[in-house]
Motif scaffolding. Structure first.
Motif, PDB file in Angstrom:
ATOM      1  N   THR A 133     -13.359  48.580  -4.615  1.00  0.00           N
ATOM      2  CA  THR A 133     -12.384  47.497  -4.749  1.00  0.00           C
ATOM      3  C   THR A 133     -12.272  47.034  -6.197  1.00  0.00           C
ATOM      4  N   LYS A 134     -13.415  46.792  -6.845  1.00  0.00           N
ATOM      5  CA  LYS A 134     -13.394  46.300  -8.228  1.00  0.00           C
ATOM      6  C   LYS A 134     -12.846  47.358  -9.185  1.00  0.00           C
ATOM      7  N   LEU A 135     -13.273  48.611  -9.011  1.00  0.00           N
ATOM      8  CA  LEU A 135     -12.824  49.660  -9.923  1.00  0.00           C
ATOM      9  C   LEU A 135     -11.327  49.918  -9.783  1.00  0.00           C
ATOM     10  N   GLU A 136     -10.850  49.949  -8.543  1.00  0.00           N
ATOM     11  CA  GLU A 136      -9.418  50.171  -8.340  1.00  0.00           C
ATOM     12  C   GLU A 136      -8.598  49.029  -8.934  1.00  0.00           C
ATOM     13  N   LYS A 137      -9.055  47.804  -8.757  1.00  0.00           N
ATOM     14  CA  LYS A 137      -8.331  46.659  -9.318  1.00  0.00           C
ATOM     15  C   LYS A 137      -8.321  46.726 -10.842  1.00  0.00           C
ATOM     16  N   GLY A 138      -9.462  47.073 -11.428  1.00  0.00           N
ATOM     17  CA  GLY A 138      -9.540  47.182 -12.877  1.00  0.00           C
ATOM     18  C   GLY A 138      -8.627  48.261 -13.420  1.00  0.00           C
ATOM     19  N   LEU A 139      -8.558  49.389 -12.715  1.00  0.00           N
ATOM     20  CA  LEU A 139      -7.720  50.494 -13.162  1.00  0.00           C
ATOM     21  C   LEU A 139      -6.237  50.197 -12.984  1.00  0.00           C
ATOM     22  N   GLU A 140      -5.895  49.288 -12.084  1.00  0.00           N
ATOM     23  CA  GLU A 140      -4.502  48.843 -11.981  1.00  0.00           C
ATOM     24  C   GLU A 140      -4.092  48.086 -13.239  1.00  0.00           C
ATOM     25  N   ILE A 141      -5.056  47.421 -13.858  1.00  0.00           N
ATOM     26  CA  ILE A 141      -4.781  46.651 -15.078  1.00  0.00           C
ATOM     27  C   ILE A 141      -4.836  47.556 -16.306  1.00  0.00           C
ATOM     28  N   GLU A 142      -5.856  48.407 -16.356  1.00  0.00           N
ATOM     29  CA  GLU A 142      -6.057  49.325 -17.478  1.00  0.00           C
ATOM     30  C   GLU A 142      -6.484  50.677 -16.931  1.00  0.00           C
ATOM     31  N   GLY A 143      -5.538  51.611 -16.920  1.00  0.00           N
ATOM     32  CA  GLY A 143      -5.796  52.901 -16.284  1.00  0.00           C
ATOM     33  C   GLY A 143      -6.260  53.995 -17.207  1.00  0.00           C
ATOM     34  N   ASN A 144      -6.583  53.645 -18.457  1.00  0.00           N
ATOM     35  CA  ASN A 144      -6.929  54.679 -19.434  1.00  0.00           C
ATOM     36  C   ASN A 144      -8.421  54.779 -19.729  1.00  0.00           C
ATOM     37  N   SER A 145      -9.251  54.275 -18.844  1.00  0.00           N
ATOM     38  CA  SER A 145     -10.696  54.330 -19.064  1.00  0.00           C
ATOM     39  C   SER A 145     -11.310  55.510 -18.322  1.00  0.00           C
ATOM     40  N   PRO A 146     -11.716  56.579 -19.042  1.00  0.00           N
ATOM     41  CA  PRO A 146     -12.332  57.709 -18.346  1.00  0.00           C
ATOM     42  C   PRO A 146     -13.644  57.333 -17.670  1.00  0.00           C
ATOM     43  N   GLU A 147     -14.385  56.379 -18.259  1.00  0.00           N
ATOM     44  CA  GLU A 147     -15.650  55.951 -17.641  1.00  0.00           C
ATOM     45  C   GLU A 147     -15.412  55.296 -16.283  1.00  0.00           C
ATOM     46  N   ALA A 148     -14.392  54.430 -16.225  1.00  0.00           N
ATOM     47  CA  ALA A 148     -14.091  53.758 -14.958  1.00  0.00           C
ATOM     48  C   ALA A 148     -13.564  54.759 -13.930  1.00  0.00           C
ATOM     49  N   LEU A 149     -12.748  55.693 -14.365  1.00  0.00           N
ATOM     50  CA  LEU A 149     -12.253  56.727 -13.454  1.00  0.00           C
ATOM     51  C   LEU A 149     -13.402  57.585 -12.937  1.00  0.00           C
ATOM     52  N   PHE A 150     -14.360  57.857 -13.794  1.00  0.00           N
ATOM     53  CA  PHE A 150     -15.548  58.616 -13.401  1.00  0.00           C
ATOM     54  C   PHE A 150     -16.362  57.847 -12.362  1.00  0.00           C
ATOM     55  N   ASP A 151     -16.573  56.556 -12.627  1.00  0.00           N
ATOM     56  CA  ASP A 151     -17.303  55.728 -11.664  1.00  0.00           C
ATOM     57  C   ASP A 151     -16.570  55.673 -10.332  1.00  0.00           C
ATOM     58  N   LEU A 152     -15.241  55.594 -10.388  1.00  0.00           N
ATOM     59  CA  LEU A 152     -14.464  55.567  -9.150  1.00  0.00           C
ATOM     60  C   LEU A 152     -14.602  56.895  -8.414  1.00  0.00           C
ATOM     61  N   GLY A 153     -14.608  58.000  -9.150  1.00  0.00           N
ATOM     62  CA  GLY A 153     -14.834  59.303  -8.529  1.00  0.00           C
ATOM     63  C   GLY A 153     -16.176  59.363  -7.826  1.00  0.00           C
ATOM     64  N   ASN A 154     -17.209  58.852  -8.485  1.00  0.00           N
ATOM     65  CA  ASN A 154     -18.543  58.819  -7.866  1.00  0.00           C
ATOM     66  C   ASN A 154     -18.546  57.962  -6.602  1.00  0.00           C
ATOM     67  N   THR A 155     -17.804  56.864  -6.656  1.00  0.00           N
ATOM     68  CA  THR A 155     -17.726  55.977  -5.499  1.00  0.00           C
ATOM     69  C   THR A 155     -17.028  56.662  -4.334  1.00  0.00           C
ATOM     70  N   TYR A 156     -15.905  57.312  -4.620  1.00  0.00           N
ATOM     71  CA  TYR A 156     -15.207  58.074  -3.576  1.00  0.00           C
ATOM     72  C   TYR A 156     -16.133  59.143  -2.985  1.00  0.00           C
ATOM     73  N   LEU A 157     -16.914  59.776  -3.847  1.00  0.00           N
ATOM     74  CA  LEU A 157     -17.832  60.814  -3.371  1.00  0.00           C
ATOM     75  C   LEU A 157     -18.837  60.227  -2.381  1.00  0.00           C
ATOM     76  N   LYS A 158     -19.388  59.064  -2.711  1.00  0.00           N
ATOM     77  CA  LYS A 158     -20.338  58.409  -1.814  1.00  0.00           C
ATOM     78  C   LYS A 158     -19.679  57.964  -0.508  1.00  0.00           C
ATOM     79  N   LEU A 159     -18.376  57.693  -0.576  1.00  0.00           N
ATOM     80  CA  LEU A 159     -17.632  57.288   0.624  1.00  0.00           C
ATOM     81  C   LEU A 159     -17.067  58.484   1.371  1.00  0.00           C
TER      82      LEU A 159
END
Length: 299
Positions: A133-159
């Motif tokens: 939830t937090k990562l997706e909301k943050g990326l809606e505001i700023e979508g150019n962070s590879p670190e945040a996209l990576f963390d979101l990928g890891n989160t999706y993997l765990k889910l």
């Protein structure tokens, strides 16, 4: 994959590279308590500047008390809570860090750096839905962070949202072609999807980006071993474990998001006598270094 240093990237993301101090007017104000408040806030932000500089030199133990005092002097400034929360997380005090970051979020609910940091912290706590939830909301505001996209990928993997994980990793790598952990983790997902050919291709590409990383080399070695390319696999596996023998530890691999199929194949690979030999040698060298470190110096 390496543990990402969020503090530096988040400070940049939040625009805290140069914190502006409050400007004091020339005129004498009649209300003395207000003057004192402004003075305290100014001192707090000066302490925060010092803390940020210490963070850049990775002197976290010195940065922490300054950030703690800054929150007392400038409690209405979200940046002081943001920095302090990240310092607690750096010290692996997750619960305390999240509590402080939530204070920062209350002051600045649309600040993407806070959201990214909270997402990372929730992930470390194993609260994957909250992290998403937090990562997706943050990326809606700023979508150019590879670190945040990576963390979101890891989160999706765990889910177990594997397609979404791959998409997020690939987007992270597209934004930074040197960010090898994202491409590496695409290989981890593809291996679990029984796409060994795709995984091999990804790990070979990662090695071209950075040939000094143990993880993609060992993963590729395991995949080649399963393919029957034993000689090449063993040579690559030896090179990987010389770079970092922690990858011979199954729990370490699990912590780095290696899936069940890859773990099982890795166990078989590590049981090979030639690989066992280098694992034993590495363990002995590590033990010797630890013993040397524990020997008190002669006065």
């Amino acid at each position: 994959m390496p543990k990402l240093n969020w503090l530096i990237s988040l400070i940049a993301c939040a625009g805290i590279s140069s914190i502006s101090l409050p400007v004091r007017g020339q005129a004498v104000l009649p209300y003395l308590p207000k003057l004192e408040t402004e003075k305290l806030e100014s001192q707090g932000l000066q302490l925060l500047q010092e803390s940020v500089q210490l963070i850049r030199f990775q002197q976290y133990d010195l940065a922490l008390p300054r950030a703690e005092l800054a929150t007392q002097l400038a409690p209405e400034n979200y940046e002081v809570w943001f920095i302090l929360g990240n310092l607690y997380i750096q010290q692996e005090e997750l619960a305390k860090g999240i509590h402080v970051l939530e204070k920062a979020e209350a002051l600045a609910p649309d600040q993407e750096g806070i959201l990214f940091s909270l997402g990372n912290a929730y992930f470390q706590q194993g609260k994957y839905e909250a992290a998403r939830t937090k990562l997706e909301k943050g990326l809606e505001i700023e979508g150019n962070s590879p670190e945040a996209l990576f963390d979101l990928g890891n989160t999706y993997l765990k889910l177990a949202q594997l397609d979404e994980a791959i998409e997020s990793y690939e987007e992270a790598f597209a934004k930074d072609a040197t960010f090898w952990p994202a491409l590496n983790n695409v290989g981890l997902v593809e291996y679990e999807q029984s796409d060994r050919t795709g995984a091999i291709s990804k790990w070979e590409s990662v090695i071209q980006v950075d040939g000094e990383q143990a993880e993609p080399q060992l993963a590729l070695a395991v995949a080649l071993f399963v393919e029957g390319k034993t000689e090449k696999a063993i040579a690559l596996g030896k090179a990987a474990l010389k770079l970092d023998n922690r990858y011979a530890d199954i729990q370490f691999l699990k912590d780095n998001l290696w899936g069940e199929q890859l773990i099982e194949d890795t166990k078989k690979f590590l049981s090979n006598p030639q690989i066992q030999e280098i694992v034993s040698t590495s363990d002995e060298a590590t033990s010797e270094k630890k013993e040397e470190a524990e020997i008190p110096a002669t006065p």
